[in-house]
Design an enzyme around this catalytic site. Structure first.
Site, PDB file in Angstrom:
ATOM      1  N   CYS A 195       3.120  -7.879   6.856  1.00 19.21           N
ATOM      2  CA  CYS A 195       2.420  -8.614   5.719  1.00 19.21           C
ATOM      3  C   CYS A 195       3.319  -8.590   4.404  1.00 19.21           C
ATOM      4  O   CYS A 195       3.326  -9.686   3.855  1.00 19.21           O
ATOM      5  CB  CYS A 195       1.247  -7.544   5.588  1.00 19.21           C
ATOM      6  SG  CYS A 195       1.401  -5.809   4.898  1.00 19.21           S
ATOM      7  N   HIS A 204      -2.037  -3.241   3.123  1.00 16.78           N
ATOM      8  CA  HIS A 204      -2.008  -4.549   3.551  1.00 16.78           C
ATOM      9  C   HIS A 204      -1.809  -5.642   2.327  1.00 16.78           C
ATOM     10  O   HIS A 204      -2.639  -5.435   1.371  1.00 16.78           O
ATOM     11  CB  HIS A 204      -3.021  -4.662   4.713  1.00 16.78           C
ATOM     12  CG  HIS A 204      -3.104  -5.930   5.337  1.00 16.78           C
ATOM     13  ND1 HIS A 204      -1.928  -6.290   6.340  1.00 16.78           N
ATOM     14  CD2 HIS A 204      -3.754  -7.163   5.305  1.00 16.78           C
ATOM     15  CE1 HIS A 204      -2.205  -7.505   6.501  1.00 16.78           C
ATOM     16  NE2 HIS A 204      -3.111  -8.063   6.129  1.00 16.78           N
ATOM     17  N   HIS A 258      -2.101 -14.293   5.878  1.00 14.89           N
ATOM     18  CA  HIS A 258      -1.472 -12.978   6.285  1.00 14.89           C
ATOM     19  C   HIS A 258      -0.900 -12.592   7.674  1.00 14.89           C
ATOM     20  O   HIS A 258      -1.270 -13.534   8.391  1.00 14.89           O
ATOM     21  CB  HIS A 258      -2.472 -11.646   5.807  1.00 14.89           C
ATOM     22  CG  HIS A 258      -3.686 -11.554   6.737  1.00 14.89           C
ATOM     23  ND1 HIS A 258      -3.892 -10.412   7.250  1.00 14.89           N
ATOM     24  CD2 HIS A 258      -4.494 -12.545   7.246  1.00 14.89           C
ATOM     25  CE1 HIS A 258      -4.955 -10.641   8.265  1.00 14.89           C
ATOM     26  NE2 HIS A 258      -5.520 -12.168   7.980  1.00 14.89           N
TER      27      HIS A 258
END
Length: 166
Positions: free
Chosen positions: A72, A126, A138
């Site tokens: 990510c 994240h 993402h």
């Protein structure tokens, strides 16, 4: 003459349902959305446009390349470095600790980094790229590929923590 016109109309109608060879070569053309000119600076438009071309690339923990994949934060580092010459910290926690401008959820703009706590608790682990319309791109996790998700999804709504602007 009417047969020629009928034939021309038939051919036009038949070809309307087929994609051209050029369209077939554009990866994930259906997902690409334009960013309004007045809503984002040029570097943000370039980052978002490039991000759409990464859709479908596999997640790889620690990854930062087209060849092997992205995690990510690696995806954001890659995008901002190559498209905007902005050098971001490598990890999600480092991005949050870099003193970047905090953005309230109701003030999100395309190009903002959105952060989530996917392991419970309050610590963000994240990050994704906000692209507008309550959506973000993402690299989710091992076994998945880069994709678009909605902040309205119950999971992402529950795990959202904060956002930053570069």
């Amino acid at each position: 003459m009417s047969k020629i016109i009928s034939l021309a109309l038939l051919l036009t109608a038949a070809s309307a349902g087929f994609a051209s060879a050029t369209d077939l070569r554009k990866p994930y053309n259906w997902a690409i959305q334009s960013v309004k000119k007045e809503s984002a600076p040029l570097h943000v438009k370039k980052v978002i446009k490039r991000a759409h071309t990464l859709l479908g690339i596999p997640y790889l923990w620690g990854g930062m390349s087209l060849d092997k994949g992205f995690d990510c934060s690696g995806m954001l580092v890659y995008l901002f470095k190559h498209e905007a010459n902005i050098h971001l910290p490598r990890s999600t926690s480092a991005m949050l600790g870099a003193g970047l401008e905090k953005v309230a959820r109701h003030q999100l703009e395309p190009g903002d980094a959105v952060f989530f706590s996917t392991r419970g608790g309050t610590r963000s682990n994240h990050v994704g790229l906000y692209i507008g319309d309550n959506r973000f791109i993402h690299a989710p996790r091992t076994g998945k590929t880069i994709r678009i998700d909605s902040l309205d999804n119950s999971y992402w709504k529950k795990t959202y923590t904060t956002a930053r602007r570069f």
